[in-house]
Structure formats: structure tokens, C-alpha cells
Design a protein around this motif. Structure first.
Motif: not given
Ligand code: ADP
Length: 495
Positions: A30-35
Motif C-alpha cells: 500500500g501507500g506506506l511503501a511509497d512513503v
């Protein structure tokens, strides 16, 4: 060095340790990985010395990594677990993988689809405590320990409860809440595994409705807290979006900061996007029509340039409100509009998405699955981008849509409020459409409003498209906000 360059490198005296359960390009759900993939690099560009500690899942590509010449002992309650450490350096960021095959060499990071591994507490105690042990083992002591979500939240507890008198005790703990729905709650009898005494199992610390809550522990102990948008920071201080932790969040509201995520404007660039039928910039945005026609043909829609096309790219989950979109569709389809949906997730929703082309041939089409190329084509070929989310901590879809000139139609929640400016009919300004109630009726109304503007105020729509494409949400801006937060946390920690 120019003053501007100075400002860009104003993190040179800071050492920052990120601890997380996922990170692009190694592992992503999810977005956590992008951050966690982007923020450390942006901080490194500003001069910070940055390390990222991650679990070494079986799927992590180990090419280019070296093994540190040490064995890492991590206290796990009364016992100790031993692991190895792999190291690699990319773009000025040192990534350290904690290797423990029994814990991490599995096909999924958290559990099989829809489930969780029974030993997730052990697995993430090993991560959060292990990351701190690694500092002792290598003699590298950060100023900031930045923990992400419940998987790493215990690190902030350990800084206060275990490490106070060690060189790590000077580090400030910063906890980022990416999604408060995921709290890391475990049965009370597992408490000893954390290595923390029972005196920490009270409602003032880790106890949460009779369970051990790792996220709550982190919230109570972090020097400062951040979340991924200012509006979400406010929303999680009350029901229902606080998910039971609203009281603790309210108590710590003066320590909570909302910082929007950025996107990578190089990767997401319609001027050089190999997935698109035509390249375009804000100045040549009329060429979007080529992308629209290509999308219509690919999805089996009538290739009519004058029909407004509403697209969405989304996880098919309750959070995203796609169930409401499905309920609104029969009325929406009476309008002269087209709809494209790309998504994967909940099987019941997938079946409905799969059925769209059969129900409304030439007007609607769904594609089930994860498809990066088609996602880009939808951002570039749609006139409007639908995000009727029930809640949205930050949201990336609307940022990509703005960048590609698809005007976002969003519910007024979380990061969507902070990034999309609603159409002002008088001035002909705005970057999208914002609505409040998540009901099929409201969604129909806002789609009808957008279609009306498309047919009757084309100059407004074109001006909004230009405005949308000129918006910038960069990692440099986000990293600057995090730097300010780190400095404030350090002042608080060190007086
Ligand atoms: P979340 O992280 O809650 O899923 P975001 O809007 O923050 O939502 O990010 C979702 C990202 O994943 C977007 O970049 C979107 O384009 C992408 N995405 C979601 N579903 C798909 C899919 N089925 N195919 C391709 N990309 C997808």
C-alpha cells in the motif's frame, strides 16, 4: 553555495533512522511503501544521514546487498532471538534488512489474504527492537527514530522505557500513522513478549480494551506524531475515524502534525510516459483527446470525443466507496456519460466491475486486476477521476489524476480535502469537484454537476484542467515539513 542550495541541504547535521514493514522497491502492499521509499531519499538529498530498517522477507531481491559481519541478538521477552543483517545503499540511503527466515521467509508480509500470521507480534517486536539493537551493534546513533505504523510503533516505547540511559536515549521518537484502522492489537497474555513490564499494560499506555495495542503504545510514547494529511490528523481525533483511539489522539493533539505525501513528478509525467498514446504537457493538453480515444477503444466504449469520461483506479475495498458507485451507476448511466473502472480486491465488487460492459455496452467498462499501464491510460484519458472514499488518510490517486489533467471528483475526507479545490461556478476556478455525503444520490448529483459543466462550461473545464496540472505536491516540500518536525521533536526531547 547559494542560499537556496543551503536551504535544500539544511538537514546535514541530522541522522534519521526509519523503521517500517514495507518500502518501494523491495516490498509493497500500500501507500506506506511509497512513503518509505521516497521520504528517506528526499531527506538524504537535503543532507540528512538516513538509514532504513526493514524485515528481510523471502521476496526481497538480495542482489547488490552485503551481509554485515555481525549476529544481531534481539531480546524477545525472557528469551533472545538471533538474526543477520543485509545492507545496501541506493540514492544516498542505507537500507538494512533484518534477516530471520523463520519470521520473514513467507509468501506474504502480514498473513495470507484476509488473514494475519499468529506470530505477528514476535515478527514486529523483532523488527522494532532489532532496529534499535542494530544501532548499538554498529555504534551508529540517530537523532530521530522515525517509526511507521503499528509494525514499528514499539520502537518509540522502547526509547522511553528501555533506552533512556543509553546513547539512544537522546533520540526523539516520531511515529507516522498511515492508517489508524491498523492498530496491531494482540491478546493480553502476549505482553511479556514485548519485553516491557506489566506496569506498561495500563489504559495510559499499551492496554486497549483488554488487549496489547502496539499503535496505542507508540502514540503515547512518541515525542511527536504525524499523519499523512492535515484533515486526517483532525478526523482521527473523533469518532468514527479515530477507530477507538480518538481519546488518545485528542490528548496528544498538540503533538500531532499532518504532512501531505508527495508524488514522483518524473515517473508520473505525461510528457514522457511510455504507456500513453500521445504525450502532452499543460500547454499541449488538447492532445489528451488522443489518449481519451485510445482509452475508449481499448475499453470498448463508443469513441466519441464529446462524451465526458469518468474513470477510476482503485483497490476494491469498503474504504474506497466503490459499493456506492455501483449503486449510483444505474442512474448515472441515464446521463450522456461514460465510465471506466480498474480495480481489484473484494470478490463481490470484482464481480460487479466485471459485469459493467455487459450491462451498459459501449458506455461502461470494468477491468479486474492490477494493471499499471492501464492505470496510466485512465489518468490520461479520463475527463474526470472518481474517488468516493469513505475515508482517505492521504490518497495518491487524486494527485496522479491532477498531474494528468483528469479532474478529481472526491468525497470531502482526509487528504482529498487538502489536495482538491472544488469548482467555483462563478469564477470558473478549482481543480475538481468535492461532495460530502457518501450516498448514491449525492454521487449522482456531483457526477451530474461535472457533466453539466463539461457540456455547458467547457472553458471552465479547460481552465480547471490547466490549474490541476500545474498543482505540485512534491517530496521536497513534504521532506521539509518532516525536517521541521524532527527539529521540534529534538528540542522537546533534549530540552
Ligand atoms: P491506497 O494506498 O489506499 O490504495 P492511494 O490512492 O493512496 O490508495 O494509492 C493507490 C495507488 O495504487 C494509486 O497509485 C493507484 O493508481 C494504484 N492502484 C490501485 N489499484 C490499482 C490497480 N488495480 N491497478 C493499477 N494501479 C492501481
Amino acid at each position: 553555495m547559494s542560499p537556496q542550495a543551503d536551504e535544500r541541504r539544511d538537514g546535514t547535521d541530522l541522522k534519521v533512522l526509519h523503521i517500517a514493514s514495507e518500502c518501494v522497491p523491495f516490498i509493497k502492499t500500500g501507500g506506506l511503501a511509497d512513503v518509505v521509499g521516497a521520504l528517506p531519499r528526499a531527506l538524504a538529498r537535503m543532507g540528512c544521514e538516513v538509514r532504513v530498517v526493514l524485515p528481510c522477507y523471502g521476496s526481497v531481491n538480495r542482489d547488490g546487498s552485503t551481509r554485515l559481519p555481525l549476529a544481531l541478538g534481539v531480546p524477545m521477552g525472557p528469551a533472545e532471538e538471533w538474526g543477520a543483517v543485509l545492507r545496501r545503499v541506493d540514492a544516498g540511503v542505507e537500507t538494512l534488512f533484518l534477516e530471520h527466515d523463520l519470521f520473514y521467509d513467507r509468501p506474504w508480509p502480514y498473513g495470507p489474504p484476509g488473514g494475519a500470521f499468529d506470530d505477528n507480534l514476535e515478527r514486529f517486536v523483532f523488527l522494532s527492537r532489532g532496529a534499535l539493537q542494530l544501532c548499538h551493534a554498529t555504534g551508529w546513533y540517530p537523532d530521530i527514530v522515525h517509526a511507521h505504523d503499528w509494525h514499528a510503533a514499539l520502537a518509540c516505547v522502547y526509547l522511553n522505557a528501555v533506552e533512556r540511559a543509553t546513547p539512544l536515549g537522546k533520540a526523539a521518537g516520531v511515529l507516522t500513522i498511515h492508517n489508524i484502522d491498523y492498530q496491531g492489537n494482540f491478546p493480553a497474555d502476549r505482553m511479556p513478549l514485548t519485553g516491557l513490564g506489566w506496569d506498561h499494560f495500563t489504559f495510559l499506555e499499551l492496554e486497549f480494551h483488554g488487549k496489547v495495542s502496539l499503535l496505542k503504545g507508540g502514540i503515547v510514547h512518541a515525542t511527536l506524531l504525524t499523519t499523512v494529511s492535515p484533515t486526517y490528523a483532525w478526523e482521527i481525533q473523533s469518532q468514527p475515524l479515530g477507530r477507538g483511539l480518538e481519546g488518545v489522539m485528542r490528548e496528544r493533539h498538540d503533538r500531532l502534525v499532518g504532512i501531505l505525501n508527495g508524488i514522483d513528478y518524473e515517473t508520473w509525467n505525461p510528457e514522457h510516459d511510455p504507456c500513453l498514446a500521445a504525450s502532452y504537457s499543460v500547454e499541449t493538453r488538447a492532445s489528451r483527446s488522443v489518449c481519451k480515444e485510445a482509452l475508449q477503444r481499448r475499453m470498448g466504449l463508443a469513441a466519441n470525443p464529446g462524451t465526458p469520461l469518468f474513470g477510476t483506479v482503485t483497490r476494491l475495498s469498503w474504504q474506497k466507496g466503490i459499493d456506492v458507485l455501483m449503486e449510483a451507476l444505474p442512474r448515472m448511466m441515464e446521463l450522456d456519460v461514460q465510465v471506466v473502472v480498474l480495480g481489484a480486491g473484494d470478490p463481490a465488487l470484482e464481480a460487479k466491475v466485471d459485469d459493467l460492459a455487459k450491462r451498459w455496452p459501449g458506455k461502461a467498462c470494468g477491468c479486474v486486476g492490477y494493471n499499471e499501464e492501464l492505470a496510466h491510460q485512465i489518468y490520461a484519458g479520463s475527463d474526470f477521476f472518481l474517488m468516493p472514499s469513505r475515508f482517505e488518510p492521504g490518497g495518491l490517486g487524486q494527485l496522479y489524476a491532477l498531474r494528468y489533467g483528469a479532474l478529481p471528483i472526491v468525497r470531502a475526507t482526509g487528504g482529498l480535502v487538502d489536495t482538491v479545490r472544488c469548482y467555483d461556478e462563478q469564477k470558473g476556478q478549482g481543480t475538481g469537484f468535492v461532495f460530502n455525503d457518501l450516498t448514491p444520490g449525492s454521487l449522482y448529483d456531483v457526477v451530474g454537476w461535472a457533466a453539466w459543466a463539461y457540456y455547458n462550461r467547457p472553458s471552465h473545464i479547460d481552465a480547471m484542467r490547466a490549474e490541476a496540472m500545474r498543482e505540485r505536491f512534491t517530496w521536497e516540500d513534504s521532506a521539509r515539513r518532516y525536517l521541521e518536525t524532527y527539529r521540534r521533536a529534538l528540542r522537546m526531547r533534549r530540552g
